[in-house]
Design an enzyme around this catalytic site. Structure first.
Site, PDB file in Angstrom:
ATOM      1  NE  ARG A  60      18.511  18.894 -25.081  1.00 45.47           N
ATOM      2  CZ  ARG A  60      19.580  19.769 -25.200  1.00 45.47           C
ATOM      3  NH1 ARG A  60      20.563  19.332 -24.127  1.00 45.47           N
ATOM      4  NH2 ARG A  60      20.010  20.401 -25.331  1.00 45.47           N
ATOM      5  NE  ARG A 153      22.659  16.521 -25.635  1.00 50.26           N
ATOM      6  CZ  ARG A 153      22.693  17.389 -26.167  1.00 50.26           C
ATOM      7  NH1 ARG A 153      23.779  18.179 -25.365  1.00 50.26           N
ATOM      8  NH2 ARG A 153      22.424  18.666 -26.557  1.00 50.26           N
ATOM      9  NE  ARG A 164      21.107  22.632 -29.993  1.00 45.52           N
ATOM     10  CZ  ARG A 164      21.028  23.118 -28.748  1.00 45.52           C
ATOM     11  NH1 ARG A 164      21.565  22.327 -27.900  1.00 45.52           N
ATOM     12  NH2 ARG A 164      19.745  23.258 -28.104  1.00 45.52           N
TER      13      ARG A 164
HETATM   14  P1  ADP Z   1      26.820  20.082 -22.895  1.00 47.92           P
HETATM   15  O1  ADP Z   1      25.886  20.178 -21.641  1.00 47.92           O
HETATM   16  O2  ADP Z   1      27.835  20.790 -23.181  1.00 47.92           O
HETATM   17  O3  ADP Z   1      25.729  20.205 -24.237  1.00 47.92           O
HETATM   18  P2  ADP Z   1      27.221  16.816 -22.665  1.00 47.92           P
HETATM   19  O4  ADP Z   1      27.033  17.767 -20.918  1.00 47.92           O
HETATM   20  O5  ADP Z   1      24.609  16.843 -22.961  1.00 47.92           O
HETATM   21  O6  ADP Z   1      27.055  18.340 -22.617  1.00 47.92           O
HETATM   22  O7  ADP Z   1      27.472  15.643 -23.547  1.00 47.92           O
HETATM   23  C1  ADP Z   1      27.446  15.668 -25.030  1.00 47.92           C
HETATM   24  C2  ADP Z   1      27.711  14.682 -24.808  1.00 47.92           C
HETATM   25  O8  ADP Z   1      28.697  14.395 -25.211  1.00 47.92           O
HETATM   26  C3  ADP Z   1      26.773  13.303 -24.167  1.00 47.92           C
HETATM   27  O9  ADP Z   1      26.139  12.609 -23.831  1.00 47.92           O
HETATM   28  C4  ADP Z   1      27.413  13.371 -22.873  1.00 47.92           C
HETATM   29  O10 ADP Z   1      27.895  12.183 -22.438  1.00 47.92           O
HETATM   30  C5  ADP Z   1      29.215  13.122 -23.718  1.00 47.92           C
HETATM   31  N1  ADP Z   1      31.029  13.834 -23.350  1.00 47.92           N
HETATM   32  C6  ADP Z   1      30.728  14.465 -23.006  1.00 47.92           C
HETATM   33  N2  ADP Z   1      32.272  14.876 -22.569  1.00 47.92           N
HETATM   34  C7  ADP Z   1      33.059  13.637 -22.532  1.00 47.92           C
HETATM   35  C8  ADP Z   1      34.172  13.646 -23.269  1.00 47.92           C
HETATM   36  N3  ADP Z   1      35.033  14.127 -22.432  1.00 47.92           N
HETATM   37  N4  ADP Z   1      34.380  12.722 -24.169  1.00 47.92           N
HETATM   38  C9  ADP Z   1      33.168  11.748 -24.517  1.00 47.92           C
HETATM   39  N5  ADP Z   1      31.541  12.053 -24.435  1.00 47.92           N
HETATM   40  C10 ADP Z   1      31.029  12.813 -23.849  1.00 47.92           C
HETATM   41  P1  5GP Z   2      20.192  23.425 -24.638  1.00 48.75           P
HETATM   42  O1  5GP Z   2      19.608  23.880 -25.543  1.00 48.75           O
HETATM   43  O2  5GP Z   2      21.194  23.082 -24.472  1.00 48.75           O
HETATM   44  O3  5GP Z   2      20.246  23.136 -23.342  1.00 48.75           O
HETATM   45  O4  5GP Z   2      21.530  24.901 -24.303  1.00 48.75           O
HETATM   46  C1  5GP Z   2      22.427  25.568 -25.361  1.00 48.75           C
HETATM   47  C2  5GP Z   2      22.619  26.778 -24.972  1.00 48.75           C
HETATM   48  O5  5GP Z   2      22.227  27.456 -24.164  1.00 48.75           O
HETATM   49  C3  5GP Z   2      24.026  26.394 -24.170  1.00 48.75           C
HETATM   50  O6  5GP Z   2      25.288  26.927 -24.350  1.00 48.75           O
HETATM   51  C4  5GP Z   2      24.185  26.606 -22.682  1.00 48.75           C
HETATM   52  O7  5GP Z   2      24.981  26.914 -22.119  1.00 48.75           O
HETATM   53  C5  5GP Z   2      23.037  27.821 -23.320  1.00 48.75           C
HETATM   54  N1  5GP Z   2      22.108  28.163 -22.119  1.00 48.75           N
HETATM   55  C6  5GP Z   2      21.295  27.933 -21.012  1.00 48.75           C
HETATM   56  N2  5GP Z   2      20.928  28.484 -20.372  1.00 48.75           N
HETATM   57  C7  5GP Z   2      21.037  29.879 -20.669  1.00 48.75           C
HETATM   58  C8  5GP Z   2      20.861  31.083 -20.378  1.00 48.75           C
HETATM   59  O8  5GP Z   2      19.971  31.102 -18.841  1.00 48.75           O
HETATM   60  N3  5GP Z   2      21.434  32.437 -20.642  1.00 48.75           N
HETATM   61  C9  5GP Z   2      22.458  32.201 -21.312  1.00 48.75           C
HETATM   62  N4  5GP Z   2      22.629  32.921 -22.805  1.00 48.75           N
HETATM   63  N5  5GP Z   2      21.897  30.835 -22.013  1.00 48.75           N
HETATM   64  C10 5GP Z   2      22.082  29.898 -21.776  1.00 48.75           C
END
Ligand code: ADP
Ligand code: 5GP
Length: 226
Positions: A60, A153, A164
């Site tokens: 990203r 996001r 997702r």
């Molecule tokens: P994940 O790592 O679980 O995929 P992110 O940390 O990237 O999720 O969060 C997804 C989006 O939601 C981001 O834009 C983040 O800023 C926002 N976000 C995360 N936690 C919260 C929250 N508690 N309330 C509102 N927005 C949140």
């Molecule tokens: P993202 O593409 O949003 O970074 O991650 C997608 C999902 O893959 C998230 O649920 C994240 O926790 C999971 N993920 C990231 N790295 C790993 C990994 O090494 N192993 C597994 N099993 N899941 C992962």
């Protein structure tokens, strides 16, 4: 030709189970895992280290190879799996993800608590391993809020967003099932969720310290854990 399970079993038997227990944070995409972990790493840079996973998905904007992930091709991922380099692997939303032995070792060799951000197939693979992980589920308030966060996001196509969200329903059910995780963080408000996460982790680490595990942890104020 070794099977995937045999390769993973071999990988585990070569991992050390000494030192602090790794932390695993799991939760639906968009639930706020990365946001929480960023706060944790900023507040405790010497204590925790991130296990840098491999993935075949595209980076990203802002994501860097070797920092957020090792971005690899499918062929490279398959070759590394065949070489027995992974502790666990998963297919998520059409892409492969995996934790390499090296990723965990790198953090452990720095004397830090290793933190893994992985989804539920990975959790199932390492749950009973000699990594002996502490399992944390990051629970979003609702699917509607998850969708709002994911859209906000602005990282997904409509297709990957729908995939997702579909997966999220199963993950939430799994995450909320008693016994699957050591704790559930209710991530409605980010500051409150971070306080909950920090308190749980610090209590765990204090217990490990009492049991003789050496940790690079600053003096903890009692208000942080009570
Ligand atoms: P994940 O790592 O679980 O995929 P992110 O940390 O990237 O999720 O969060 C997804 C989006 O939601 C981001 O834009 C983040 O800023 C926002 N976000 C995360 N936690 C919260 C929250 N508690 N309330 C509102 N927005 C949140
Ligand atoms: P993202 O593409 O949003 O970074 O991650 C997608 C999902 O893959 C998230 O649920 C994240 O926790 C999971 N993920 C990231 N790295 C790993 C990994 O090494 N192993 C597994 N099993 N899941 C992962």
């Amino acid at each position: 030709m070794l099977t995937l399970m045999a390769l993973i079993a071999r990988a585990f038997s070569s991992m050390s189970n000494e030192g602090p227990r790794p932390l695993v944070i799991c939760g639906p995409s968009g639930s706020g895992k990365s946001t929480l972990l960023k706060k944790l790493f900023e507040e405790f840079p010497d204590t925790f280290g991130f296990s840098i996973s491999h993935t075949t998905r595209n980076p990203r904007p802002g994501e860097q190879h070797g920092i957020h992930y090792h971005f690899v091709t499918r062929q490279e991922m398959h070759d590394s799996i065949s070489n027995g380099e992974f502790i666990e692997t998963a297919c998520f939303s059409g892409n492969l993800y995996g934790t390499s032995i090296q990723a965990v070792r790198t953090v452990q060799s720095q004397g830090k608590v290793c933190v893994l951000d992985i989804e539920i197939q990975g959790v199932e693979q390492i749950r009973n391993s000699n990594l002996n992980p502490i399992l944390i589920f990051n629970n979003p308030p609702s699917i509607e809020e998850l969708e709002r966060r994911l859209r906000g996001r602005n990282t997904e196509t409509e297709e990957s967003l729908q995939k997702r969200l579909d997966t999220a329903r199963r993950e939430i059910e799994y995450g909320r099932t008693p016994g699957n995780f050591h704790t559930i963080i209710h991530n409605d408000d980010i500051e409150r969720a971070y306080r909950e996460l920090k308190k749980f982790i610090l209590q765990e680490l204090e217990e490990q310290q009492r049991n003789g595990i050496a940790l690079n942890l600053r003096q903890i104020n009692s208000s942080e854990i009570n």
